[in-house]
Enzyme design. Structure first.
Site, PDB file in Angstrom:
ATOM      1  N   HIS A  20       0.835  -1.194   0.000  1.00 43.79           N
ATOM      2  CA  HIS A  20       0.000   0.000   0.000  1.00 43.79           C
ATOM      3  C   HIS A  20       0.876   1.253   0.000  1.00 43.79           C
ATOM      4  O   HIS A  20       1.748   1.415   0.833  1.00 43.79           O
ATOM      5  CB  HIS A  20      -0.921  -0.009   1.225  1.00 43.79           C
ATOM      6  N   ASP A  28       8.039   6.111 -21.022  1.00 45.03           N
ATOM      7  CA  ASP A  28       8.451   5.986 -22.413  1.00 45.03           C
ATOM      8  C   ASP A  28       9.931   5.627 -22.478  1.00 45.03           C
ATOM      9  O   ASP A  28      10.603   5.537 -21.449  1.00 45.03           O
ATOM     10  CB  ASP A  28       8.131   7.264 -23.196  1.00 45.03           C
ATOM     11  N   HIS A  91       6.298  17.934 -15.885  1.00 44.63           N
ATOM     12  CA  HIS A  91       7.237  16.841 -16.177  1.00 44.63           C
ATOM     13  C   HIS A  91       8.406  16.858 -15.193  1.00 44.63           C
ATOM     14  O   HIS A  91       8.892  15.803 -14.790  1.00 44.63           O
ATOM     15  CB  HIS A  91       7.733  16.943 -17.619  1.00 44.63           C
ATOM     16  N   ALA A 114       4.856  10.228 -22.411  1.00 43.69           N
ATOM     17  CA  ALA A 114       3.957   9.082 -22.239  1.00 43.69           C
ATOM     18  C   ALA A 114       4.407   8.295 -21.013  1.00 43.69           C
ATOM     19  O   ALA A 114       5.000   7.225 -21.117  1.00 43.69           O
ATOM     20  CB  ALA A 114       3.954   8.211 -23.490  1.00 43.69           C
TER      21      ALA A 114
END
Length: 124
Positions: A20, A28, A91, A114
């Site tokens: 947990h 990517d 990002h 991605a």
């Protein structure tokens, strides 16, 4: 030999070992892997396997409590969101958070940004 689910032994082991709150990153081909974070490298060639295919396989076996992705992701961001609702971060923040991951799964995906961070939940 397993008949269904994730057949890659290393990826299967990582998913089975999540507790947990643990973070698993699927990225990517160009996502940097932070020092000290194990990398499950599935990349064969550019585009193989696709990040979304790996995400689908992981989601079939992983209980996800929450997820996040880079706000810079273009149309692939919508495809990720359709599979698992994500909080948006920059990002740079995504890369910082990746340092706390149990593992980074590198795919052959060539689409910029991605990437997705999956935080493990519990099934009870």
């Amino acid at each position: 030999m397993k008949k269904t689910g994730i057949l890659n032994a290393e990826l299967s082991r990582v998913v089975a070992g999540l507790g947990h709150g643990d973070l698993l990153v699927i990225g990517d081909a160009g996502l940097p892997v932070p020092p000290g974070v194990p990398c499950v490298d599935l990349a064969v060639t550019l585009g193989v396997p696709r990040m979304l295919d790996v995400l689908d396989a992981v989601l079939s076996e992983m209980c996800v409590e929450r997820a996040f992705r880079a706000s810079e992701a273009g149309s692939v961001g919508g495809e990720i969101d359709a599979r698992v609702g994500c909080a948006l971060v920059t990002h740079e923040v995504f890369k910082e958070r990746s340092a706390g991951a149990v593992a980074v799964v590198r795919t052959g995906e060539g689409t910029p940004y991605a990437n997705v961070g999956l935080v493990s939940g519990v099934v009870f």
